[in-house]
Scaffold this motif. Structure first.
Motif, PDB file in Angstrom:
ATOM      1  N   MET A  40       1.034  -1.107   0.446  1.00 43.31           N
ATOM      2  CA  MET A  40      -0.114  -0.096  -0.019  1.00 43.31           C
ATOM      3  C   MET A  40       0.756   1.345   0.308  1.00 43.31           C
ATOM      4  O   MET A  40       1.587   1.342   0.861  1.00 43.31           O
ATOM      5  N   ILE A  41       0.472   2.667  -0.755  1.00 42.13           N
ATOM      6  CA  ILE A  41       1.570   3.117  -0.599  1.00 42.13           C
ATOM      7  C   ILE A  41       0.227   4.516   0.424  1.00 42.13           C
ATOM      8  O   ILE A  41      -1.177   4.759  -0.384  1.00 42.13           O
ATOM      9  N   ARG A  42       0.813   4.891   1.141  1.00 37.69           N
ATOM     10  CA  ARG A  42      -0.071   5.324   1.744  1.00 37.69           C
ATOM     11  C   ARG A  42      -0.371   7.187   1.017  1.00 37.69           C
ATOM     12  O   ARG A  42       0.415   7.552   0.373  1.00 37.69           O
ATOM     13  N   GLY A  43      -1.755   7.490   1.444  1.00 38.77           N
ATOM     14  CA  GLY A  43      -1.654   8.584   0.965  1.00 38.77           C
ATOM     15  C   GLY A  43      -2.505   8.591  -0.168  1.00 38.77           C
ATOM     16  O   GLY A  43      -3.606   9.138  -0.609  1.00 38.77           O
ATOM     17  N   LEU A  44      -3.129   7.290  -0.425  1.00 41.71           N
ATOM     18  CA  LEU A  44      -3.421   6.901  -1.095  1.00 41.71           C
ATOM     19  C   LEU A  44      -5.561   6.248  -1.220  1.00 41.71           C
ATOM     20  O   LEU A  44      -5.292   6.041   0.091  1.00 41.71           O
ATOM     21  N   SER A  45      -5.897   6.475  -1.592  1.00 34.29           N
ATOM     22  CA  SER A  45      -7.608   5.961  -1.539  1.00 34.29           C
ATOM     23  C   SER A  45      -6.677   4.019  -1.256  1.00 34.29           C
ATOM     24  O   SER A  45      -6.279   3.625  -2.446  1.00 34.29           O
ATOM     25  N   ALA A  46      -8.311   3.104  -0.849  1.00 40.39           N
ATOM     26  CA  ALA A  46      -8.268   1.977  -0.704  1.00 40.39           C
ATOM     27  C   ALA A  46      -8.745   1.522  -2.282  1.00 40.39           C
ATOM     28  O   ALA A  46      -8.007   0.810  -2.874  1.00 40.39           O
ATOM     29  N   SER A  47      -9.504   1.953  -3.330  1.00 38.59           N
ATOM     30  CA  SER A  47      -9.736   2.256  -4.742  1.00 38.59           C
ATOM     31  C   SER A  47      -8.121   2.229  -5.258  1.00 38.59           C
ATOM     32  O   SER A  47      -8.301   1.428  -6.483  1.00 38.59           O
ATOM     33  N   ALA A  48      -6.999   3.210  -5.382  1.00 37.21           N
ATOM     34  CA  ALA A  48      -6.345   3.786  -5.844  1.00 37.21           C
ATOM     35  C   ALA A  48      -5.523   1.610  -5.708  1.00 37.21           C
ATOM     36  O   ALA A  48      -4.544   2.190  -5.878  1.00 37.21           O
ATOM     37  N   ALA A  78       4.863  -0.137  -4.452  1.00 40.36           N
ATOM     38  CA  ALA A  78       4.956   0.767  -3.219  1.00 40.36           C
ATOM     39  C   ALA A  78       6.439   1.261  -2.914  1.00 40.36           C
ATOM     40  O   ALA A  78       6.713   1.712  -2.768  1.00 40.36           O
ATOM     41  N   HIS A  79       6.934  -1.101  -3.172  1.00 41.70           N
ATOM     42  CA  HIS A  79       8.030  -0.223  -3.041  1.00 41.70           C
ATOM     43  C   HIS A  79       9.081   0.508  -4.134  1.00 41.70           C
ATOM     44  O   HIS A  79      10.007   0.780  -3.603  1.00 41.70           O
ATOM     45  N   SER A  80       8.412   0.634  -5.175  1.00 44.44           N
ATOM     46  CA  SER A  80       9.571   1.921  -6.267  1.00 44.44           C
ATOM     47  C   SER A  80       9.253   2.773  -5.980  1.00 44.44           C
ATOM     48  O   SER A  80      10.563   3.934  -5.952  1.00 44.44           O
ATOM     49  N   PHE A  81       8.294   3.167  -4.941  1.00 44.94           N
ATOM     50  CA  PHE A  81       7.703   4.572  -4.535  1.00 44.94           C
ATOM     51  C   PHE A  81       8.444   5.031  -3.404  1.00 44.94           C
ATOM     52  O   PHE A  81       9.146   5.919  -3.566  1.00 44.94           O
ATOM     53  N   CYS A  82       8.838   3.606  -2.634  1.00 45.36           N
ATOM     54  CA  CYS A  82       9.721   4.299  -1.827  1.00 45.36           C
ATOM     55  C   CYS A  82      10.830   4.265  -1.824  1.00 45.36           C
ATOM     56  O   CYS A  82      11.886   5.497  -1.684  1.00 45.36           O
ATOM     57  N   ARG A  83      11.255   3.856  -3.249  1.00 44.83           N
ATOM     58  CA  ARG A  83      12.527   3.710  -3.289  1.00 44.83           C
ATOM     59  C   ARG A  83      13.095   4.881  -3.914  1.00 44.83           C
ATOM     60  O   ARG A  83      14.233   5.582  -4.252  1.00 44.83           O
ATOM     61  N   TRP A  84      12.140   5.393  -5.568  1.00 44.79           N
ATOM     62  CA  TRP A  84      12.082   6.842  -5.459  1.00 44.79           C
ATOM     63  C   TRP A  84      12.318   8.168  -5.060  1.00 44.79           C
ATOM     64  O   TRP A  84      12.821   8.973  -4.964  1.00 44.79           O
TER      65      TRP A  84
END
Length: 116
Positions: A1-9, A28-34
């Motif tokens: 899960m990416i914090r800040g996104l809705s459950a739908s997203a 989510a892992h890629s988002f954290c790395r970026w």
């Protein structure tokens, strides 16, 4: 899960991962790395152009490229949500890097940046 996104997203992202044979949580892992790549100390970061291949099934992709591919697979509402959480990291990268004038111009912007 990416914090800040809705459950739908987040659900759409999970569906995207399953549909492309990616491990659960890969986006989510890629988002954290970026998000953390620009926060590392100088000389202790991966180049933004680490990979130019986008073979998702083999894990050969740049983390920002995976985020971009994911953006295009989402509904417009989910795309706006993900763009909003990616945006600050993109801004930090742009603020703390320079354009590489020798990089091929057909590469996405994040692959044409060099750290300073």
């Amino acid at each position: 899960m990416i914090r800040g996104l809705s459950a739908s997203a987040n659900r759409q992202i999970a569906d995207f991962e399953r549909g492309h044979g990616l491990p659960a949580g890969e986006v989510a892992h890629s988002f954290c790395r970026w998000n953390t790549s620009i926060r590392r100390s100088r000389g202790d970061h991966e180049p933004f152009y680490e990979r130019d291949d986008t073979d998702l099934r083999n894990g050969e992709y740049h983390v920002r490229t995976l985020l971009e591919i994911t953006l295009h697979a989402l509904s417009s509402k989910a795309r706006r949500e993900l763009s909003a959480v990616i945006g600050p990291a993109d801004e930090r990268v742009l603020d703390r890097t320079l354009n590489n004038p020798f990089a091929p111009q057909d590469l996405p912007w994040w692959m044409r940046r060099i750290g300073v």
